[in-house]
Design an enzyme around this catalytic site. Structure first.
Site: not given
Ligand code: LMR
Length: 402
Positions: A133, A214, A216, A249
């Site tokens: 990312w 991570d 997300a 999200k």
């Protein structure tokens, strides 16, 4: 001029992802399509507030009697509930050696993790996937830790470069930190299989490496449980683990900045020490996290009926994203039957890399009015029944550009 303290600052180029939104908004062409920033969109192109979130928000507001500070670790109930969502029953087993802090979104969790590593071992090296990312390196690196990249993606075949990744990890020194995307790898959409997670866990364990996961997009790859399997496998086996959680999200609370960092330490005493450092780092940067988003998420997770409504909404989101992958792959194949687009349907989450040359990406934005970051990452959720033919035409039109 003297005294002009900021006069020497140069104007910076736009952020590679957020700049796409700005460029899209500036474009007056009515045919423009935004495949940029990673937000979910429904078939009308909107990013709605999930019904469960809306209802929980109203209850939170109705019951709130004060706006007094919550505390340095934020909403402790929220922290426990999002960690339990991520880890399942394992969360109870690991609770004694966990230090969790509510953070300013998933970005805040990543940065807090990096600051913790820097506080504990200033020479820490965090190894991130290549590619990763776009904000990972600036966000983590600004804490002062060093970053390096491990091979992750085989661009030619659009799969995980697993042998090269494993060989790289096998040569890392003990204590090296490895940042892994829990699911829905950003930007490639290519995830480790469970067997590959197990092999990674073997190497991490054997070499004394520290995973930093991570998470997300939990729930937006396959489902809430499947998407956490790799993480759970690591958490069950590794003595130390950092977990950055974002609720942006899967709860659709992007602007509320609801996230958490959980650090699992080797014992309860170390976990208690970590908690004091987390609180101090937060205090020195922004004092305390905001409450609203975390209060909403905690309410959704703590109420069985609302939780079910939310889980159904997440299932709708993921089903839509999978349908869009199939839809776009089909439209591209119809235009270019000589080419293979099936990789789109095998990848997971919001993103895939088109794998086009820079000139083709520039042409997509400037000539076709189809917007995406310069690496050619598309957000599938920006595709719809209404625009899929335009998207497919645009991609096919620029295919040969070098
Ligand atoms: C993205 O990758 O588009 C999202 O995570 C949003 C962001 O902050 O970049």
């Amino acid at each position: 001029m003297t005294g002009d303290i900021f006069g020497n600052l140069e104007t910076l180029p736009p952020d590679s992802i957020l700049g796409v939104t700005a460029a899209f908004r500036r474009d007056p062409d009515p045919r423009k399509i935004d495949l940029g920033v990673g937000v979910y969109r429904d078939e009308f192109g909107n990013t709605p507030v999930p019904a469960a979130v809306r209802e929980a928000e109203q209850a939170v507001l109705a019951e709130q009697v004060t706006k007094v500070y919550v505390g340095p670790a934020g909403n402790v109930e929220f922290n426990e509930r999002v960690v339990a969502l991520a880890l399942g029953p394992l969360a109870t087993r690991l609770r004694d050696r966990m230090a969790a802090i509510q953070t300013v979104g998933g970005c805040g969790a990543l940065r807090m993790g990096a600051e913790m590593l820097h506080a504990a071992a200033p020479d820490s090296v965090v190894h991130v996937s290549d590619p990763t990312w776009a904000n990972h390196e600036p966000l983590l690196g600004n804490s002062g830790i060093t970053l390096q990249r491990y091979p992750y993606y085989e661009a030619a075949t659009r799969v995980v470069a697993f042998d090269r990744m494993l060989a790289y990890l096998e040569h890392l020194p003990p204590g090296a930190v490895v940042l892994l995307h829990g699911c829905c790898h950003n930007p490639t959409g290519v995830d480790l299989s469970l067997e590959q997670w197990a092999a990674v866990a073997d190497v991490l364990e054997l070499r004394g490496l520290v995973p930093f996961v991570d998470l997300a997009y939990q729930g937006l790859g396959d489902d809430l449980e499947t998407d956490a399997e790799g993480l759970r496998l690591l958490a069950a086996r590794l003595p130390t683990l950092l977990l950055a959680i974002s609720c942006s999200k899967n709860f659709g609370v992007y602007r509320e900045r609801a996230g958490a960092l959980a650090v699992f330490a080797q014992n309860a005493a170390t976990a208690r020490a970590i908690a004091t450092h987390q609180a101090r780092i937060g205090r020195r940067m922004y004092s305390m996290p905001p409450d609203h988003g975390a209060a909403i998420v905690s309410r959704v997770l703590g109420d069985p009926r609302l939780r079910q409504v939310w889980q159904d909404e997440v299932a709708t989101m993921v089903a839509r994203m999978k349908e869009l992958r199939t839809l776009l792959a089909g439209r591209l194949t119809a235009r270019r039957p000589d080419l293979d687009f099936s990789w789109l349907t095998r990848q997971r989450g919001m993103f895939s890399l088109l794998g086009l040359a820079p000139a083709a990406i520039t042409a997509l934005c400037n000539e076709e009015h189809v917007y995406m970051p310069p690496d050619g990452r598309i957000n599938l959720a920006g595709v719809s029944d209404a625009n899929v033919d335009r998207v497919a035409d645009a991609i096919v039109n620029v295919l040969g550009r070098r």
